[in-house]
Scaffold this motif. Structure first.
Motif, PDB file in Angstrom:
ATOM      1  N   UNK A 144       0.826  -1.202   0.000  1.00 57.69           N
ATOM      2  CA  UNK A 144       0.000   0.000   0.000  1.00 57.69           C
ATOM      3  C   UNK A 144       0.867   1.261   0.000  1.00 57.69           C
ATOM      4  N   UNK A 145       2.013   1.211   0.707  1.00 63.25           N
ATOM      5  CA  UNK A 145       2.928   2.357   0.680  1.00 63.25           C
ATOM      6  C   UNK A 145       3.475   2.571  -0.726  1.00 63.25           C
ATOM      7  N   UNK A 146       3.842   1.468  -1.396  1.00 58.55           N
ATOM      8  CA  UNK A 146       4.377   1.572  -2.752  1.00 58.55           C
ATOM      9  C   UNK A 146       3.357   2.179  -3.703  1.00 58.55           C
ATOM     10  N   UNK A 147       2.116   1.696  -3.632  1.00 60.63           N
ATOM     11  CA  UNK A 147       1.088   2.213  -4.530  1.00 60.63           C
ATOM     12  C   UNK A 147       0.728   3.655  -4.168  1.00 60.63           C
ATOM     13  N   UNK A 148       0.842   4.009  -2.898  1.00 58.30           N
ATOM     14  CA  UNK A 148       0.534   5.364  -2.453  1.00 58.30           C
ATOM     15  C   UNK A 148       1.533   6.374  -3.013  1.00 58.30           C
ATOM     16  N   UNK A 149       2.802   5.972  -3.142  1.00 55.09           N
ATOM     17  CA  UNK A 149       3.819   6.919  -3.605  1.00 55.09           C
ATOM     18  C   UNK A 149       4.108   6.791  -5.094  1.00 55.09           C
ATOM     19  N   UNK A 150       3.320   6.005  -5.808  1.00 55.80           N
ATOM     20  CA  UNK A 150       3.449   6.050  -7.258  1.00 55.80           C
ATOM     21  C   UNK A 150       3.619   4.741  -7.995  1.00 55.80           C
ATOM     22  N   UNK A 151       3.567   3.598  -7.319  1.00 55.00           N
ATOM     23  CA  UNK A 151       3.676   2.337  -8.038  1.00 55.00           C
ATOM     24  C   UNK A 151       2.436   2.148  -8.908  1.00 55.00           C
ATOM     25  N   UNK A 152       2.595   2.006 -10.221  1.00 54.84           N
ATOM     26  CA  UNK A 152       1.427   1.791 -11.078  1.00 54.84           C
ATOM     27  C   UNK A 152       0.645   0.557 -10.640  1.00 54.84           C
TER      28      UNK A 152
END
Length: 315
Positions: free
Chosen positions: A77-85
């Motif tokens: 969720x952190x990865x997707x929150x900061x820009x992971x497509x």
């Protein structure tokens, strides 16, 4: 495998692939750590009240819940929150498969055949290609993206590693009723995830977002949460558990490789994400390496690969 069960396997892949769209909808409204806590809390409360605790060693239940529930979703969720497509996240999270085999070999002394090692190497090569594409320009010479572009990939890989540790806990628990174990796994992550949310995001931020989610603009986040809890987790995992009980892991596990295909395709259609050619090539390499390396494998080391991607996913 019967035609009906093949269709059930495809249904699970579709549910888990679409689950990443639901995660994106939730993260558009909720802070990531709070949303991760909420998706488990909604299931954990009725589980504690109505589902008997599985008769497994507590340490393996905690390892399962902390790895699969806390580490995986905190990082994802952190990865997707900061820009992971969204679509790429569904693919990179499949790193849990080679991670599981490697950890099984290192920590549990499980046998890994040459074919599996080659498949793992190919899959890792695909992950490296995706990371390289996120870190440099198309010519491979000048860094045109910030370091934060690579960071989401790294965080998603850590999510896959967390899922792999959870797989070991699930395997070591040796539960007679796997679905019961999965449900009780959801009891582990909420409190530590809420604690992290309070420290990192602020003690009232997530709860304020929950309050505003009942407004007109917040319904997509609630719909995403409902999809994660219902179709993706309870229905998808229930079907997966049924299939794993009827067939070998090597027969069922390949269906999970369709999850990123659905995730990338759905993200392209709904969110208009356009992954680069290099990323698509990397995705094909990862899926191909896993499919070839584990196609004829059997035994304990592969059984963990068939564990749902998100008791999903999740993804």
């Amino acid at each position: 495998m019967t035609t009906r069960d093949k269709l059930l396997g495809l249904t699970v892949a579709v549910l888990w692939g679409l689950n990443f769209l639901a995660i994106r909808a939730g993260l558009n409204h909720f802070p990531p750590f709070f949303f991760a806590a909420l998706r488990f809390l909604v299931i954990a409360v009725p589980v504690v009240l109505f589902v008997p605790q599985p008769k497994v060693p507590l340490k393996w239940l905690l390892l399962y819940g902390f790895g699969f529930g806390f580490l995986q979703f905190a990082f994802l969720f952190s990865a997707m929150h900061i820009g992971m497509p969204t679509g790429l996240a569904s693919l990179v999270l499949q790193s849990s498969a080679p991670f599981t085999v490697i950890l099984g070999a290192l920590l549990l002394r499980e046998h890994v055949g040459r074919r599996q090692w080659i498949g793992i190497g190919v899959a890792i090569g695909g992950m490296v290609l995706i990371g390289w594409d996120r870190a440099v320009d198309p010519t491979g010479i000048l860094p045109t993206r910030s370091g934060a572009s690579l960071l989401p990939v790294v965080l998603t890989l850590l999510a896959g590693l967390g899922w792999a540790f959870g797989n070991l806990g699930s395997r070591l628990a040796q539960a007679q009723r796997p679905m019961q174990l999965m449900l009780w796994m959801t009891v582990v992550p909420p409190l530590p995830m809420l604690a992290v949310s309070a420290v990192v995001e602020g003690p009232g931020t997530g709860w304020a977002a929950l309050g505003t989610s009942f407004s007109g603009s917040g319904w997509p986040a609630l719909a995403g949460l409902a999809f994660i809890v219902g179709p993706a987790t309870l229905v998808g995992t229930g079907i997966w558990t049924y299939l794993m009980g009827r067939y070998s892991a090597g027969t069922v596990a390949p269906f999970s490789l369709l999850v990123p295909v659905v995730g990338i395709g759905a993200s392209w259609l709904v969110l208009h994400e356009n992954p680069s050619v290099v990323s698509l090539i990397g995705a094909a390499v990862v899926i191909g390496g896993c499919a070839w390396g584990f196609r004829k494998a059997a035994g304990p080391a592969v059984a963990t690969i068939g564990t749902p991607p998100l008791v999903r996913p999740l993804a």
